[in-house]
Design an enzyme around this catalytic site. Structure first.
Site, PDB file in Angstrom:
ATOM      1  N   CYS A   2      -3.523 -16.119   8.035  1.00  0.00           N
ATOM      2  CA  CYS A   2      -3.506 -17.340   7.226  1.00  0.00           C
ATOM      3  C   CYS A   2      -4.879 -17.574   6.577  1.00  0.00           C
ATOM      4  O   CYS A   2      -5.902 -17.134   7.083  1.00  0.00           O
ATOM      5  CB  CYS A   2      -3.204 -18.547   8.095  1.00  0.00           C
ATOM      6  SG  CYS A   2      -1.719 -18.353   9.069  1.00  0.00           S
ATOM      7  N   ARG A  31      -4.313 -13.537   2.021  1.00  0.00           N
ATOM      8  CA  ARG A  31      -4.320 -13.524   3.484  1.00  0.00           C
ATOM      9  C   ARG A  31      -2.958 -13.852   4.075  1.00  0.00           C
ATOM     10  O   ARG A  31      -2.731 -13.670   5.272  1.00  0.00           O
ATOM     11  CB  ARG A  31      -5.337 -14.530   4.010  1.00  0.00           C
ATOM     12  CG  ARG A  31      -6.751 -14.275   3.559  1.00  0.00           C
ATOM     13  CD  ARG A  31      -7.670 -15.335   4.077  1.00  0.00           C
ATOM     14  NE  ARG A  31      -7.844 -15.198   5.507  1.00  0.00           N
ATOM     15  CZ  ARG A  31      -8.805 -14.490   6.076  1.00  0.00           C
ATOM     16  NH1 ARG A  31      -9.695 -13.888   5.342  1.00  0.00           N
ATOM     17  NH2 ARG A  31      -8.893 -14.399   7.377  1.00  0.00           N
ATOM     18  N   TRP A  81       0.728 -17.028   6.911  1.00  0.00           N
ATOM     19  CA  TRP A  81       1.422 -15.795   7.243  1.00  0.00           C
ATOM     20  C   TRP A  81       2.032 -16.072   8.612  1.00  0.00           C
ATOM     21  O   TRP A  81       1.319 -16.213   9.606  1.00  0.00           O
ATOM     22  CB  TRP A  81       0.448 -14.626   7.312  1.00  0.00           C
ATOM     23  CG  TRP A  81       1.110 -13.292   7.496  1.00  0.00           C
ATOM     24  CD1 TRP A  81       1.556 -12.464   6.514  1.00  0.00           C
ATOM     25  CD2 TRP A  81       1.378 -12.629   8.732  1.00  0.00           C
ATOM     26  NE1 TRP A  81       2.107 -11.331   7.068  1.00  0.00           N
ATOM     27  CE2 TRP A  81       2.010 -11.398   8.425  1.00  0.00           C
ATOM     28  CE3 TRP A  81       1.175 -12.942  10.078  1.00  0.00           C
ATOM     29  CZ2 TRP A  81       2.425 -10.495   9.399  1.00  0.00           C
ATOM     30  CZ3 TRP A  81       1.590 -12.034  11.044  1.00  0.00           C
ATOM     31  CH2 TRP A  81       2.194 -10.826  10.701  1.00  0.00           C
ATOM     32  N   ASN A 107      -5.410 -21.335  11.773  1.00  0.00           N
ATOM     33  CA  ASN A 107      -5.222 -19.893  11.655  1.00  0.00           C
ATOM     34  C   ASN A 107      -5.417 -19.310  13.043  1.00  0.00           C
ATOM     35  O   ASN A 107      -6.458 -19.532  13.653  1.00  0.00           O
ATOM     36  CB  ASN A 107      -6.255 -19.322  10.668  1.00  0.00           C
ATOM     37  CG  ASN A 107      -6.223 -17.811  10.603  1.00  0.00           C
ATOM     38  OD1 ASN A 107      -5.204 -17.188  10.916  1.00  0.00           O
ATOM     39  ND2 ASN A 107      -7.319 -17.215  10.188  1.00  0.00           N
ATOM     40  N   GLY A 108      -4.426 -18.587  13.547  1.00  0.00           N
ATOM     41  CA  GLY A 108      -4.553 -17.984  14.877  1.00  0.00           C
ATOM     42  C   GLY A 108      -3.294 -18.183  15.691  1.00  0.00           C
ATOM     43  O   GLY A 108      -2.239 -18.549  15.154  1.00  0.00           O
ATOM     44  N   GLU A 497      -2.938   8.701   3.850  1.00  0.00           N
ATOM     45  CA  GLU A 497      -3.300   7.513   3.070  1.00  0.00           C
ATOM     46  C   GLU A 497      -2.371   7.365   1.858  1.00  0.00           C
ATOM     47  O   GLU A 497      -1.920   6.261   1.541  1.00  0.00           O
ATOM     48  CB  GLU A 497      -4.777   7.599   2.654  1.00  0.00           C
ATOM     49  CG  GLU A 497      -5.275   6.531   1.694  1.00  0.00           C
ATOM     50  CD  GLU A 497      -5.178   5.104   2.211  1.00  0.00           C
ATOM     51  OE1 GLU A 497      -4.783   4.907   3.363  1.00  0.00           O
ATOM     52  OE2 GLU A 497      -5.457   4.175   1.431  1.00  0.00           O
ATOM     53  N   LYS A 501       0.046   4.156   1.139  1.00  0.00           N
ATOM     54  CA  LYS A 501      -0.019   3.336  -0.090  1.00  0.00           C
ATOM     55  C   LYS A 501       1.364   3.177  -0.705  1.00  0.00           C
ATOM     56  O   LYS A 501       1.773   2.085  -1.072  1.00  0.00           O
ATOM     57  CB  LYS A 501      -0.932   3.979  -1.148  1.00  0.00           C
ATOM     58  CG  LYS A 501      -2.423   3.873  -1.002  1.00  0.00           C
ATOM     59  CD  LYS A 501      -2.999   2.506  -0.998  1.00  0.00           C
ATOM     60  CE  LYS A 501      -2.989   1.883   0.360  1.00  0.00           C
ATOM     61  NZ  LYS A 501      -4.203   1.898   1.126  1.00  0.00           N
ATOM     62  N   GLU A 504       3.719   0.959   1.478  1.00  0.00           N
ATOM     63  CA  GLU A 504       3.448  -0.476   1.611  1.00  0.00           C
ATOM     64  C   GLU A 504       3.635  -1.256   0.316  1.00  0.00           C
ATOM     65  O   GLU A 504       3.995  -2.428   0.364  1.00  0.00           O
ATOM     66  CB  GLU A 504       2.074  -0.753   2.222  1.00  0.00           C
ATOM     67  CG  GLU A 504       0.905  -0.437   1.340  1.00  0.00           C
ATOM     68  CD  GLU A 504      -0.427  -0.746   2.004  1.00  0.00           C
ATOM     69  OE1 GLU A 504      -0.521  -1.711   2.767  1.00  0.00           O
ATOM     70  OE2 GLU A 504      -1.391  -0.010   1.724  1.00  0.00           O
ATOM     71  N   HIS A 520       7.296  22.895  11.873  1.00  0.00           N
ATOM     72  CA  HIS A 520       7.593  22.487  13.249  1.00  0.00           C
ATOM     73  C   HIS A 520       8.528  21.279  13.266  1.00  0.00           C
ATOM     74  O   HIS A 520       8.681  20.640  14.290  1.00  0.00           O
ATOM     75  CB  HIS A 520       6.294  22.181  13.994  1.00  0.00           C
ATOM     76  CG  HIS A 520       5.380  23.354  14.078  1.00  0.00           C
ATOM     77  ND1 HIS A 520       5.607  24.421  14.921  1.00  0.00           N
ATOM     78  CD2 HIS A 520       4.267  23.680  13.367  1.00  0.00           C
ATOM     79  CE1 HIS A 520       4.659  25.337  14.749  1.00  0.00           C
ATOM     80  NE2 HIS A 520       3.831  24.900  13.794  1.00  0.00           N
ATOM     81  N   LYS A 623      -3.562  -9.456   4.000  1.00  0.00           N
ATOM     82  CA  LYS A 623      -4.754  -8.635   3.814  1.00  0.00           C
ATOM     83  C   LYS A 623      -5.552  -8.465   5.092  1.00  0.00           C
ATOM     84  O   LYS A 623      -6.027  -7.389   5.398  1.00  0.00           O
ATOM     85  CB  LYS A 623      -5.624  -9.296   2.739  1.00  0.00           C
ATOM     86  CG  LYS A 623      -6.880  -8.534   2.406  1.00  0.00           C
ATOM     87  CD  LYS A 623      -6.554  -7.310   1.602  1.00  0.00           C
ATOM     88  CE  LYS A 623      -7.777  -6.490   1.282  1.00  0.00           C
ATOM     89  NZ  LYS A 623      -7.399  -5.100   0.964  1.00  0.00           N
TER      90      LYS A 623
END
Ligand code: F6R
Length: 628
Positions: A2, A31, A81, A107-108, A497, A501, A504, A520, A623
């Site tokens: 948040c 955020r 969030w 926030n938390g 990476e 990208k 997401e 394999h 983020k």
């Protein structure tokens, strides 16, 4: 997670507190963005004025146009969030005390919320939301009233300190009270909180982006500290009321860095800032003789000489930057480097000694998994050096030393320029270790540094020459459901990476794998037209590696795959086997991840654009991941 913001200005009431908070929220929306809310307080108000809405900040802004809030002296704002309770209007912040005289944003995660709620319910309190934050709001209201009974006057600051002592878990909480209409109070534990110092005004926020258009001067608020802000008067104490002097710092970038400045998205802008991120991170880290100087790190050279093992910790993109550096640092310094995901670190009972250097990588400096891993490492006597992009954040504060990346603020949720800056900083560290331990000659170090200095120009070349063809391929492949990314050696973490990208931001199923691992198992996924993206190493620099990767392209091609190669200019073997090639300029293999990743960042961007998705704010993500 948040984002929180608060403002206390001059004695006069105005619209500015609300404007500041809304602008701050728009900057902090990266955020978390599933709901937003604001609360205002001014003289003669009997109850807090607030508005909150599920959805993006724009929904709240529209509602505020229809139902304006009164002019005020202070304001707090929140962008959420969701951790506790689904995203809806009721669960959105701010939350109110029983008498609606106090509002808080949080926030938390409050870990003892269930027990506290039960106690409050037994005293007749009722709750409208499913959040832990409402429990804190009700409890704060009760504490504030007890203080009024004890002393005959309101004291929100003292109430917040008492609240801080009663809460378990993590929190950055801002509160306002109609009985002290010019005051904003805050408490923090394990969640970010910084103060911006203005002219007769003070800003409070999760990070400096919220108030950068007003001031660059800021204060870091420490662990288990409480803050009282009244205009430009600031008092900081611990939860027992002992005065604390917070550390002041000046932000080294301007407001334009957090504007889109004409770009369609922050992600596109930030990919185009890759060259500057590498250049700036390399800058001012050498003495007149060209030796690497990491004075800012404040670790004695003698200690560096004793380091016999490195453990790199980080999450997501930061951990892939760590995996890239492992190859280089082991090669240059000849000591073992292990890369462990931060959230696995503590629980893997890692072997750490005073000669172990733990390198914690984080763009935001607030990732809770990494913060907890740092605490564990320091408890075990290891030295922790963080590589971080955000001044005033928790991770550098809790490390023994910090090496800042200078990528500038990264706003898009998907990390891009921070990745190349992190690799650059790790390489500087590796070369510095090679210098102090004498594992490379001066001219060898200089040769590698020259290749690093040449990188920004090579990235610029890719941005100029490849963007159009990458966009065309993305459009062509927009309906593909599965993508495989392959790489070997340093190309392997680049493949991981690239896969992350695309997953997401374009919501495509992707698998990144070591090219040698293909036979394999993952090769079973290959059928007609499945796109496979392959990072091809330089044929000149690492011939054996190159031919192995070419064989991998042949293997998937033989099974019908549509192959896309990222390869060094004029590589004839690639031309023979790949369906599409995104060329990159020549560079030594160990520094090639800095260029190879760029086409992959662009590819993910163009795929998401082709699907008409919000590239900056992908679903379910935030983020800065400040919960474990
Ligand atoms: C992916 C991404 C994440 C972050 C990870 C660590 O694009 O952004 O995987 O890299 O959450 O974040 P920081 O670097 O802030 O610790």
């Amino acid at each position: 997670m948040c984002g929180i913001v608060g403002y206390s200005g001059p004695i006069t009431v105005s619209n500015k507190p609300l404007e500041v908070c809304l602008q701050g929220l728009s900057r902090l929306e990266y955020r978390g963005y599933d709901s937003a809310g604001v609360a205002c307080v001014g003289p003669h108000m009997d109850q807090v004025a607030l508005d909150k809405k599920a959805g993006r900040l724009s929904v709240l802004e529209e509602d505020l146009k229809l139902h304006p809030l009164p002019e005020a002296q202070v304001c707090i704002g929140h962008t959420r969030w969701a951790t506790n309770g689904e995203p809806n209007d009721t669960n959105a912040h701010p939350h109110l005390s029983k008498d609606h005289k106090i509002a808080i944003i949080h926030n938390g995660i409050i870990e003892n919320a269930v027990r506290l709620k039960f106690e409050l319910q037994s005293e007749g309190y009722s709750f409208t939301s499913q959040t832990d934050s409402e429990v804190a709001a009700k409890l704060l209201g009760r504490i504030a009233n007890v203080i009024i009974e004890e002393t005959g006057k309101p004291n929100l600051f003292e109430a917040m300190r008492r609240l801080g002592k009663m809460l378990d878990g993590t929190f950055a909480i801002l509160a306002v009270d109609v009985r002290q209409p010019d005051v904003v109070c805050a408490i923090r534990r394990d969640e970010p909180l910084v103060l911006g110092l203005g002219d007769k005004e003070t800003f409070l926020a999760s990070d400096v982006t919220a108030f950068i258009s007003y001031t660059k001067h800021a204060l870091e608020i420490g662990q288990d500290n409480a803050v009282m802000v009244q205009g430009d008067t600031i008092v900081v104490t611990d939860f027992d009321g002992n005065k604390v002097t917070p550390k002041e710092f000046t932000v080294d970038w301007d407001a334009s860095a957090v504007e889109k400045s004409g770009w369609d998205s922050f992600m596109k802008k930030e990919i185009h800032e890759d060259p500057a991120a590498v250049r700036e991170t390399l800058m001012s880290r050498f003495d007149l003789d060209g030796n690497i100087k990491l004075d800012e790190v404040h670790i004695d050279e003698k200690l560096f000489k004793t380091i016999d093992r490195i453990v790199i910790i980080g999450c997501g993109t930061a951990s892939y930057a760590g995996q890239v550096a492992k190859y280089a640092i082991e090669h240059w310094v000849r000591i073992p480097v292990e890369v462990i995901l931060s959230h696995e670190f503590r629980y893997s009972d890692p072997i750490l000694t005073p000669q172990t250097l733990v390198v914690a990588i984080s763009q935001s400096g607030e990732t809770m998994d990494t913060l907890m891993a740092i605490r564990h490492a320091r408890e075990q006597q290891a030295t922790v050096l963080s590589i971080c992009n955000t001044q005033g954040s928790s991770i550098p504060r809790e490390s023994d030393a910090v090496l800042y990346t200078h990528a500038g603020p990264e706003i898009a949720v998907a990390s891009t320029k921070a990745f190349v800056a992190q690799i650059t900083a790790e390489y500087l560290l590796g070369l510095y270790l090679a210098q102090v331990k004498g594992t490379l000659f001066h001219d060898e170090i200089n040769g590698i540094l020259s290749s690093l200095r040449a990188i920004p120009e090579k990235i610029d070349w890719i941005l100029k020459h490849d963007s159009e063809s990458i966009q065309d391929v993305a459009q062509k492949l927009v309906s593909q459901q599965t993508f495989l990314f392959l790489g070997r050696n340093v190309g392997y973490p680049v493949a991981l990476e690239g896969a992350l990208k695309l997953k997401e931001i374009a919501y495509t199923f992707t698998q990144g794998c070591a090219a040698g691992e293909l036979k394999h198992g993952p090769i079973a996924l290959i059928e007609e037209n499945v796109p496979v993206i392959v990072i091809v190493p330089s044929a000149c620099d690492r011939n054996v590696l190159h031919s192995k990767v070419i064989s991998n392209i042949e293997e998937v091609k033989a099974r019908g795959a549509y192959t896309i190669a990222i390869a060094e200019e004029a590589d004839p073997d690639v031309e023979r086997y790949a369906d599409v090639i995104f060329w990159r300029p020549q560079c030594p293999t160990l520094v090639s991840p800095l260029v190879d990743v760029v086409p992959l960042q662009l590819f993910a961007l163009y795929m998401a654009e082709a699907k008409q998705l919000d590239v900056d704010k992908p679903r379910n993500l935030a983020k800065s991941v400040t919960v474990e």
